[in-house]
Each structure stands twice: as C-alpha cells, then as structure tokens.
Motif scaffolding. Structure first.
Motif, short mmCIF file in Angstrom:
data_model
loop_
_atom_site.label_atom_id
_atom_site.label_comp_id
_atom_site.label_asym_id
_atom_site.label_seq_id
_atom_site.Cartn_x
_atom_site.Cartn_y
_atom_site.Cartn_z
N ASN A 138 -50.98 50.57 10.10
CA ASN A 138 -51.86 51.09 11.58
C ASN A 138 -50.49 50.95 12.89
N TRP A 139 -49.48 51.86 12.57
CA TRP A 139 -48.29 50.96 13.91
C TRP A 139 -48.01 52.13 14.58
N GLN A 140 -49.02 51.98 15.93
CA GLN A 140 -48.86 52.71 17.86
C GLN A 140 -47.65 53.29 17.83
N SER A 141 -47.70 54.22 18.70
CA SER A 141 -46.81 55.69 19.31
C SER A 141 -45.97 54.42 19.94
N VAL A 142 -45.01 54.59 20.74
CA VAL A 142 -44.72 53.91 22.22
C VAL A 142 -45.95 54.91 23.43
N PHE A 143 -45.35 56.20 22.96
CA PHE A 143 -46.42 57.24 24.20
C PHE A 143 -47.30 57.44 23.80
N GLY A 144 -48.09 55.56 23.68
CA GLY A 144 -49.55 55.87 22.50
C GLY A 144 -50.28 56.78 21.48
N GLY A 145 -51.45 55.99 21.05
CA GLY A 145 -51.77 56.61 19.73
C GLY A 145 -51.51 56.27 18.88
#
Length: 553
Positions: free
Chosen positions: A152-159
């Motif tokens: 479920n990890w979320q990107s530093v840039f969103g999404g």
C-alpha cells in the motif's frame, strides 16, 4: 542558562568548515537563450561566486535525462544532458572553478533511474525473474490475477508507489516500485550489478577531478525485507523524518553501500567528500550516516525545518553539535535548497507547510515579505557563525523569496500533477535568478526565455542592484562569509550565553553572536561594539527578527 562550551569535530579537511553554494543549473545562468540554464552559463558567472567567497559549489543534476523531474530522473550517469552542454563544457567549468580555488561537488542520484535508462528498457523487454529485472524492484501483484499492487505504499509525489507493466503479449504483467514519479523506477540495491555500476560511476567523475558527491535520497536505497504495508502519518513530511520504522527510509543495510563508496573515494588523492541527503527523525540517527568509515557530511534537515522559535533553535543547535561531534563529523548547516520553501518566506509562514507541499496563490497563511526577509537575514547571520560546514542555495544571497504567484499552467513539478493540484510542490524555489534589474529575463539570458516565469518584483532583488546598494542582502552575505573565514568560525568551540528566553546567543572566542526571535528588543551587554548586523539598529537594544555579531570592550 549557564555557560556551556561545545566543540565542533576536529580535523582539517576542507569540507569540515566549507561554505558550499548550491547551483540549480537550469535556473542559474543561460548561455544559449533557450530559457534553461547550462554549464557555460555557470562558467560565465564563477567570478560572482568567487566574490561571494564560497569554498565550493554543488551542482544539482546535469546528466542525460528526459527531465520528467528536472534531471533527478537520470538516463545516463556518465554524461551531460545536451540541455546543459557537453562533457567538454563540464571539464571547462571544473577547470575554471578550480582556478579560482572553488571546489566542485556533483549530484548523484542512486536510488532510482529514469525509465528511459538502458537498464530499465532491458528490464521491460525481459521476463519476470530475469537478471535484467533483478536490477530493479519488480514484484508480482496481489489479488486473483495480480491486479492489486504488492503493498500500500504511497509515492512521495502522490498516488501509489507501484506501476504495472504490460508484457510483450499485451497482457498485464508485474509491478515495479517507484518512491517518486512513475518515470523513476527504484534500483534494487541488494543486487551486485547495481553496486558495481555505481562504483564505476563514482570513478568516472572522480577521474575527471570532481571534489565530491551530494547523494540524493541517501536514506532510501534499501527497502525492508518483505516490503510490508505501511501508512505514513498524515502530518509527516513526505521525505521521511518520522519516528516509525518506515520500511523504505533509513534501513540499516544502506550503511554498507556508503562504506563501500568511502573506500572508492579513498583510492583517490586529495580530500573527496560524500554528503548525504538523508531525512531522518533524529539527529542521533542522522549522525549514523557520517561515521568515520561512511559519508563525510549529512544535511541537517532538523535544523532547516526548525521554526522561528528560540528554544527550539537553541535545542537543535546543541543536539547537532553533540550528535555529529560524537561521531567525529562536522555539523552541516542549511536553511534553503531546491526542495523546500525559500527561508526568506518559510520563516514567516503563519501555518504549517509540510516539506514538498510548497505554497501558491491559494495557500493559507502566506508570508509577509518584509518579516520573512528580516528573519531570513537574521537566520543566515546566526548560521554562518556556527562551527561546521554551511550550505547556501542560489539566490538566497539576494534575499529571494519563494515565487508564490506562479500561474497553474506554468507549473512543472511532478508533485503538482500527481496530486491534481492539491500540492503546489517545489517550483516556487526554482525560478531562474535575476542578475540584472533590466533587460531580458533579468539577465538570466539575452532572449527573455525562462522555463519558469520570473516575478516582476524580482527586479529589486537583481544582483546588479544589490552589488551597489548599501545594506543589501548580498552585501550582508559577502561580509558574513569573509568574517567567518577571517575569524576561523568554521572550527573551534561555541560557548552558550544567556540573553533571555527569546534569544539565541553564544560566544566564539571574543566574538559574541545573538539573534532576537521574540517580539520586543533585547538589551545587549554594556560596551557592545557591533561587528555585523542583519538589520541596522541604534544603541545596544537588538530589535525583533534581527541578529548581530559583536565584541565587548
């Protein structure tokens, strides 16, 4: 508080006491007129940096790249992007910098490559489980048909932090990990091919004569075994710095990588430096990156992110000197860079703005420009009196504020697009510099082209104006850098002094340093003779948002 002496780490290497100037190449100086800065542009402006008195320059990425993330998506680690010039241009710039006694540090991006890198293109063509895919973090998806991402990890840039590929037969295939943009796949640093490749990259640039490397996302290379689910706290900065065991930040195995790099640099004559961009929750943990057999510096983001509060600032300085000194390393002070709101604006924000969010036309709590500039000048006056190394981000010597009113259609940061405009991102600190008050693009080039629009009010911050204006921010920086060097303030001890709860005050030999972070003037000792001040004032009452160096006769 009682007088307490704190010593900086001993040693004579240049990087322990240096003032290092960060150049964001696309926004520094443009020699071709295409609207993007370049290496010949940097060479043409080296005299200005020599006059400022800096010891070294650090260049943000200039290597071949599709420029999806302003060069932090590298497609070839052994070259120069044509946007910025050629390898011959780099060699000429390096030679001219060295001729002026200025060392050169280059940015290295080892956590991820561009999706246009030859290795990643090979991986896309190869089968699951192949050596080509093993250089990156490819995984099968979850769900009945692998339709769900591996975690479920979320990107530093969103999404999401995972993107699914399409196999050669047109069917959905595996997923690959990208902490940042979809165009920036993460390397698998447990793979020996990756480690050997970067040894070669280091040697390529060291052979050309560079003096060191700033290492991008130095805390992100190793991911926790099993890639377990993790949700970042809502109030956490996107680049890390939370107390949790974040499975993609600060994992212990990363230290083996930098011990290996340390050995590579040790094979070269001279003093070559490694500086870590490592966002970690405590200074004690950050200091682990600069133990004697690892890196030489680590950016002090705890210091950078400290708000305009005297008690907090005193605390972070004390902790920094203890933590870094405890492992024999200098503290590395920094207030601004290409990823954060410029400190001449950030220190006057009236609401929190997490790292990476940025500020724009619709942001709440926008800063007062005059207060921000006063606090920014005071913060720098304080910082350049501290023992250790200090970084200056291009344009802060002019007092540049964050460019807030950039129209949406001109924004280019991936954060803006991946969050559908919910976060402004970092464009506001990356706008090209004003060299002249008049003329095309404020002297950035001769055509008026600019990859980000320059605010009209930047004419008053132009370098040619500040070079002749008494009391300008540029004049202040030149004085501070010169006095810092003349008095040897980069090394030695600091003795804390007491001037009240709203003050940060200490002594460096016979030089006293004080900053007023409160709302009312603070009385300086009788007989105080001002050596330099961030703002002029009469008598010995230090005004709010002001710092000074002084002696007591």
């Amino acid at each position: 508080m009682a007088e307490i002496e704190q010593r900086s780490a001993p040693g004579s290497e240049w990087w322990r006491t240096a003032v290092i100037y960060q150049i964001y190449p696309r926004s520094f100086a443009d020699s071709t007129g295409d609207g993007v800065g370049d290496l010949p542009g940097i060479t043409s402006r080296l005299d200005a940096l020599s006059e400022l008195g800096v010891d070294a320059i650090w260049l943000s990425p200039f290597m071949p790249s599709p420029q999806k993330d302003a060069g932090y998506d590298v497609s070839d680690y052994r070259g120069v992007d044509p946007l910025f010039g050629t390898l011959a241009d780099f060699d000429a710039m390096l030679e001219q910098a060295h001729a002026r006694g200025i060392r050169v540090v280059v940015d290295l991006v080892p956590n991820h490559s561009s999706d246009q890198h030859r290795w990643f293109q090979e991986a896309l063509r190869a089968a699951p489980g192949s050596p080509e895919r093993a250089r990156y973090l490819f995984r099968d998806g979850k769900g009945k048909n692998g339709e769900l991402p591996p975690n479920n990890w979320q990107s530093v840039f969103g999404g999401g932090m995972w993107t699914r590929v399409t196999d050669a037969d047109g069917r959905p295939g595996q997923w690959y990990l990208h902490i940042f943009d979809v165009s920036q796949p993460d390397f698998d640093w447990t793979n020996e091919d990756v480690r050997e490749e970067f040894r070669g990259v280091l040697r390529f640039w060291l052979d050309r004569g560079v003096d060191g490397f700033r290492v991008d996302v130095a805390h992100g290379l190793i991911k926790k075994d099993g890639l377990p689910d993790y949700t970042l706290p809502a109030d956490a900065g996107s680049m890390g710095g939370v107390e949790d065991d974040v499975p993609y930040w600060g994992q212990p195995g990363v230290h083996d990588v930098f011990r290996d790099w340390h050995r590579v640099l040790a094979d070269y004559d001279g003093e070559r430096a490694l500086c870590a961009e490592a966002w970690l929750p405590t200074l004690e943990k950050t200091a682990l990156w600069v133990r004697p057999d690892e890196m030489d510096q680590a950016f002090n983001f705890n210091y950078l992110m400290t708000t305009w509060d005297a008690a907090k600032l005193r605390g972070v300085i004390r902790e920094s000197l203890d933590a870094f000194g405890g492992v024999g390393a200098p503290s590395t002070w920094v207030l601004s860079n290409h990823d954060v709101i410029r400190h001449a604006s950030r220190l006057a924000l009236t609401v929190d703005s997490p790292q990476g969010d940025g500020i724009g036309p619709d942001s709440p709590g926008k800063p007062d420009r005059a207060i921000g500039l006063s606090r920014g000048r005071a913060a720098t006056t304080l910082m350049l009196a501290l023992p250790g190394s200090a970084y200056i981000y291009q344009g802060e010597e002019l007092g540049l504020p964050e460019a807030i009113e950039i129209p949406d259609e001109f924004r280019q940061d991936p954060t803006w697009f991946r969050t559908n405009g919910a976060r402004y991102g970092r464009d506001g600190c990356r706008v090209p510099l004003p060299w002249t008050a008049t003329g095309p693009a404020f002297g950035f080039n001769d055509t008026g082209a600019s990859w980000l629009p320059q605010p009209a009010e930047w004419a008053e911050y132009a370098r040619d104006v500040e070079e002749t204006a008494a009391g300008s921010t540029l004049a202040l920086y030149k004085t501070l850098v010169r006095l810092r060097k003349d008095r040897g303030l980069g090394s030695g001890s600091l003795v804390w002094e007491e001037l009240g709860d709203a003050a940060v005050a200490f002594r460096r030999g016979d030089l006293h340093v004080a900053a007023n972070l409160g709302a009312t003037p603070i009385a300086l000792p009788a007989g105080a003779a001002i050596v330099v001040h961030s703002e002029p004032f009469a008598g010995t009452a230090l005004p709010p948002n002001t710092a000074a160096w002084y002696t007591v006769g």
